[in-house]
Design a protein around this motif. Structure first.
Motif, PDB file in Angstrom:
ATOM      1  N   GLN A 141      25.286  32.339 -88.608  1.00 38.51           N
ATOM      2  CA  GLN A 141      24.000  32.924 -88.967  1.00 38.51           C
ATOM      3  C   GLN A 141      24.216  34.262 -89.672  1.00 38.51           C
ATOM      4  O   GLN A 141      25.318  34.822 -89.678  1.00 38.51           O
ATOM      5  CB  GLN A 141      23.142  33.118 -87.712  1.00 38.51           C
ATOM      6  CG  GLN A 141      22.907  31.862 -86.907  1.00 38.51           C
ATOM      7  CD  GLN A 141      22.014  30.828 -87.591  1.00 38.51           C
ATOM      8  OE1 GLN A 141      21.519  31.038 -88.701  1.00 38.51           O
ATOM      9  NE2 GLN A 141      21.804  29.693 -86.938  1.00 38.51           N
ATOM     10  N   LYS A 142      23.158  34.775 -90.260  1.00 34.29           N
ATOM     11  CA  LYS A 142      23.200  36.009 -91.043  1.00 34.29           C
ATOM     12  C   LYS A 142      23.873  37.150 -90.297  1.00 34.29           C
ATOM     13  O   LYS A 142      24.720  37.862 -90.854  1.00 34.29           O
ATOM     14  CB  LYS A 142      21.775  36.403 -91.427  1.00 34.29           C
ATOM     15  CG  LYS A 142      21.660  37.708 -92.195  1.00 34.29           C
ATOM     16  CD  LYS A 142      20.204  38.015 -92.531  1.00 34.29           C
ATOM     17  CE  LYS A 142      20.073  39.335 -93.290  1.00 34.29           C
ATOM     18  NZ  LYS A 142      18.652  39.619 -93.630  1.00 34.29           N
ATOM     19  N   GLU A 143      23.532  37.333 -89.018  1.00 32.74           N
ATOM     20  CA  GLU A 143      24.051  38.465 -88.256  1.00 32.74           C
ATOM     21  C   GLU A 143      25.529  38.328 -87.916  1.00 32.74           C
ATOM     22  O   GLU A 143      26.155  39.288 -87.470  1.00 32.74           O
ATOM     23  CB  GLU A 143      23.233  38.663 -86.985  1.00 32.74           C
ATOM     24  CG  GLU A 143      23.195  37.469 -86.058  1.00 32.74           C
ATOM     25  CD  GLU A 143      22.041  36.515 -86.355  1.00 32.74           C
ATOM     26  OE1 GLU A 143      21.742  35.674 -85.478  1.00 32.74           O
ATOM     27  OE2 GLU A 143      21.441  36.612 -87.458  1.00 32.74           O
ATOM     28  N   GLU A 144      26.113  37.162 -88.144  1.00 31.33           N
ATOM     29  CA  GLU A 144      27.531  36.949 -87.855  1.00 31.33           C
ATOM     30  C   GLU A 144      28.425  37.185 -89.070  1.00 31.33           C
ATOM     31  O   GLU A 144      29.640  37.057 -88.981  1.00 31.33           O
ATOM     32  CB  GLU A 144      27.735  35.524 -87.338  1.00 31.33           C
ATOM     33  CG  GLU A 144      27.006  35.221 -86.041  1.00 31.33           C
ATOM     34  CD  GLU A 144      27.153  33.778 -85.607  1.00 31.33           C
ATOM     35  OE1 GLU A 144      27.977  33.511 -84.709  1.00 31.33           O
ATOM     36  OE2 GLU A 144      26.445  32.909 -86.162  1.00 31.33           O
ATOM     37  N   ILE A 145      27.826  37.519 -90.200  1.00 36.38           N
ATOM     38  CA  ILE A 145      28.580  37.745 -91.433  1.00 36.38           C
ATOM     39  C   ILE A 145      28.624  39.241 -91.722  1.00 36.38           C
ATOM     40  O   ILE A 145      27.579  39.886 -91.802  1.00 36.38           O
ATOM     41  CB  ILE A 145      27.936  36.968 -92.592  1.00 36.38           C
ATOM     42  CG1 ILE A 145      27.983  35.464 -92.283  1.00 36.38           C
ATOM     43  CG2 ILE A 145      28.654  37.270 -93.910  1.00 36.38           C
ATOM     44  CD1 ILE A 145      27.197  34.617 -93.236  1.00 36.38           C
ATOM     45  N   PRO A 146      29.820  39.819 -91.858  1.00 35.58           N
ATOM     46  CA  PRO A 146      29.926  41.265 -92.076  1.00 35.58           C
ATOM     47  C   PRO A 146      29.207  41.704 -93.352  1.00 35.58           C
ATOM     48  O   PRO A 146      29.281  41.038 -94.384  1.00 35.58           O
ATOM     49  CB  PRO A 146      31.440  41.493 -92.209  1.00 35.58           C
ATOM     50  CG  PRO A 146      32.084  40.316 -91.568  1.00 35.58           C
ATOM     51  CD  PRO A 146      31.138  39.174 -91.767  1.00 35.58           C
ATOM     52  N   VAL A 147      28.510  42.833 -93.243  1.00 41.45           N
ATOM     53  CA  VAL A 147      27.848  43.439 -94.400  1.00 41.45           C
ATOM     54  C   VAL A 147      28.502  44.791 -94.657  1.00 41.45           C
ATOM     55  O   VAL A 147      28.560  45.644 -93.766  1.00 41.45           O
ATOM     56  CB  VAL A 147      26.337  43.619 -94.165  1.00 41.45           C
ATOM     57  CG1 VAL A 147      25.689  44.279 -95.376  1.00 41.45           C
ATOM     58  CG2 VAL A 147      25.679  42.281 -93.858  1.00 41.45           C
ATOM     59  N   ILE A 148      28.998  44.979 -95.868  1.00 37.61           N
ATOM     60  CA  ILE A 148      29.671  46.221 -96.238  1.00 37.61           C
ATOM     61  C   ILE A 148      28.773  46.999 -97.191  1.00 37.61           C
ATOM     62  O   ILE A 148      28.463  46.529 -98.293  1.00 37.61           O
ATOM     63  CB  ILE A 148      31.030  45.944 -96.895  1.00 37.61           C
ATOM     64  CG1 ILE A 148      31.933  45.161 -95.935  1.00 37.61           C
ATOM     65  CG2 ILE A 148      31.706  47.237 -97.331  1.00 37.61           C
ATOM     66  CD1 ILE A 148      33.169  44.602 -96.585  1.00 37.61           C
ATOM     67  N   ALA A 149      28.328  48.163 -96.774  1.00 34.82           N
ATOM     68  CA  ALA A 149      27.516  49.024 -97.628  1.00 34.82           C
ATOM     69  C   ALA A 149      28.453  49.829 -98.529  1.00 34.82           C
ATOM     70  O   ALA A 149      29.043  50.824 -98.098  1.00 34.82           O
ATOM     71  CB  ALA A 149      26.646  49.945 -96.786  1.00 34.82           C
ATOM     72  N   VAL A 150      28.614  49.387 -99.771  1.00 34.33           N
ATOM     73  CA  VAL A 150      29.505  50.074-100.707  1.00 34.33           C
ATOM     74  C   VAL A 150      28.927  51.431-101.070  1.00 34.33           C
ATOM     75  O   VAL A 150      29.633  52.432-101.157  1.00 34.33           O
ATOM     76  CB  VAL A 150      29.715  49.210-101.963  1.00 34.33           C
ATOM     77  CG1 VAL A 150      30.618  49.932-102.966  1.00 34.33           C
ATOM     78  CG2 VAL A 150      30.318  47.862-101.592  1.00 34.33           C
ATOM     79  N   ASN A 151      27.619  51.461-101.270  1.00 36.10           N
ATOM     80  CA  ASN A 151      26.875  52.705-101.492  1.00 36.10           C
ATOM     81  C   ASN A 151      25.424  52.423-101.121  1.00 36.10           C
ATOM     82  O   ASN A 151      25.122  51.373-100.544  1.00 36.10           O
ATOM     83  CB  ASN A 151      27.037  53.211-102.933  1.00 36.10           C
ATOM     84  CG  ASN A 151      26.667  52.157-103.972  1.00 36.10           C
ATOM     85  OD1 ASN A 151      25.605  51.542-103.889  1.00 36.10           O
ATOM     86  ND2 ASN A 151      27.546  51.952-104.949  1.00 36.10           N
ATOM     87  N   ASP A 152      24.528  53.344-101.426  1.00 35.71           N
ATOM     88  CA  ASP A 152      23.123  53.175-101.034  1.00 35.71           C
ATOM     89  C   ASP A 152      22.453  51.984-101.712  1.00 35.71           C
ATOM     90  O   ASP A 152      21.433  51.482-101.228  1.00 35.71           O
ATOM     91  CB  ASP A 152      22.326  54.440-101.354  1.00 35.71           C
ATOM     92  CG  ASP A 152      22.709  55.607-100.461  1.00 35.71           C
ATOM     93  OD1 ASP A 152      23.316  55.355 -99.398  1.00 35.71           O
ATOM     94  OD2 ASP A 152      22.405  56.758-100.829  1.00 35.71           O
ATOM     95  N   ASP A 153      23.026  51.514-102.827  1.00 36.62           N
ATOM     96  CA  ASP A 153      22.382  50.467-103.624  1.00 36.62           C
ATOM     97  C   ASP A 153      23.090  49.118-103.566  1.00 36.62           C
ATOM     98  O   ASP A 153      22.569  48.134-104.098  1.00 36.62           O
ATOM     99  CB  ASP A 153      22.302  50.899-105.091  1.00 36.62           C
ATOM    100  CG  ASP A 153      21.444  52.133-105.290  1.00 36.62           C
ATOM    101  OD1 ASP A 153      20.397  52.232-104.623  1.00 36.62           O
ATOM    102  OD2 ASP A 153      21.824  52.998-106.109  1.00 36.62           O
TER     103      ASP A 153
END
Length: 283
Positions: A141-153
């Protein structure tokens, strides 16, 4: 910077009442080794009491399917006993290997309630040495996939491979980097890719400029091997499918749902399927 060799517009190929665009393969581009096939279903809105996705039981051998659920959901079931319902933002990765039967349909809730649907399915080849590996399936599911914030955008949803020190959600049999990249209008990101790797670059939504050239909604950019960087700026809120891998440089023989290295192996796949070697399908 890696220069663009050609930009390919996805071809409209509806399946029943399912809106479908296919950028790969096309008349100009057969594959981006090891990426073989990409279908983009939707965007569309289903009414209540609909029939949902039309992909009933069918076999595969010799490749992997990676399914990105942008909107809606997908219910997976296969002859190895795997079953799941993955919702918007989730991803499922199936290794067909030596063979299995699977179905990808909509959940009972989606068929009852309806709603927006947008899904991408990618076929990734397996190298010859792994064509007959054991079948496997993982749905996250969505919450199990890492999200990397490269910058604010810019946010990278890391499906497989590595970005800086972060490892993707799926452990893969071959060295394949896959991600979706969400970029706000005006946002920029520099994407590193080693020159020897083939790039999968498909615009799901929005519009952007990459290394000085414009790429639009439902376009796939094919790159030369003349640099190690993609400089991307979004002209609108954008969702990008971005991947890369070292090509296998092996013969590819694809017939229907089977992807092997020789015609003889394709014949054997059909025979094995008919003999029940792909497992037993039960409703």
């Amino acid at each position: 910077m890696r220069t663009i060799k050609r930009i390919h517009q996805a071809e409209f190929r509806p399946i029943a009442d399912l809106i479908t665009y296919s950028p790969l393969p096309s008349r100009q581009l057969q594959q981006i080794d090891p990426f073989l096939f990409l279908n983009h279903h939707g965007y569309q809105t289903y009414k209540p009491h609909n029939n949902g996705l039309p992909f009933g039981p069918h076999p595969h051998r010799g490749m992997e399917t990676v399914t990105f659920i942008v909107e809606g959901d997908i219910m997976h079931k296969d002859s190895q006993g795997y079953k799941s319902v993955i919702s918007a933002g989730g991803v499922q990765w199936m290794t067909a290997g030596r063979g299995l039967i699977h179905a990808e349909v909509s959940s009972d809730e989606f068929k009852r309630e309806g709603g927006p649907l947008e899904i991408l399915q990618l076929w990734v080849n397996l190298p010859a040495r792994l064509k007959m590996t054991a079948p496997a399936y993982t749905g996250l599911q969505k919450e199990e996939i890492p999200v990397i914030a490269v910058n604010d955008d810019v946010a990278i949803n890391l499906v497989s491979g590595t970005w800086t020190e972060q490892t993707g959600a799926f452990a893969t049999l071959s060295d394949v980097f896959l991600s979706t990249v969400a970029i706000k209008a005006g946002g920029s990101v520099s994407l590193p890719v080693a020159p020897e790797r083939n790039i999968l670059f498909y615009l799901i939504r929005g519009g952007l400029t990459v290394n000085g050239q414009t790429v639009k909604h439902r376009e796939l950019a094919e790159f030369n091997h003349d640099g190690d960087t993609l400089d991307v700026t979004a002209d609108a809120d954008t969702l990008l499918l971005f991947g890369h891998a070292v090509p296998f440089n092996e013969p590819v023989v694809a017939r229907g749902p089977f992807v092997m290295n020789t015609d003889e192996q394709i014949m054997e796949a059909y025979q094995d399927y008919q003999r029940g070697k792909f497992g037993v399908w039960s409703e």
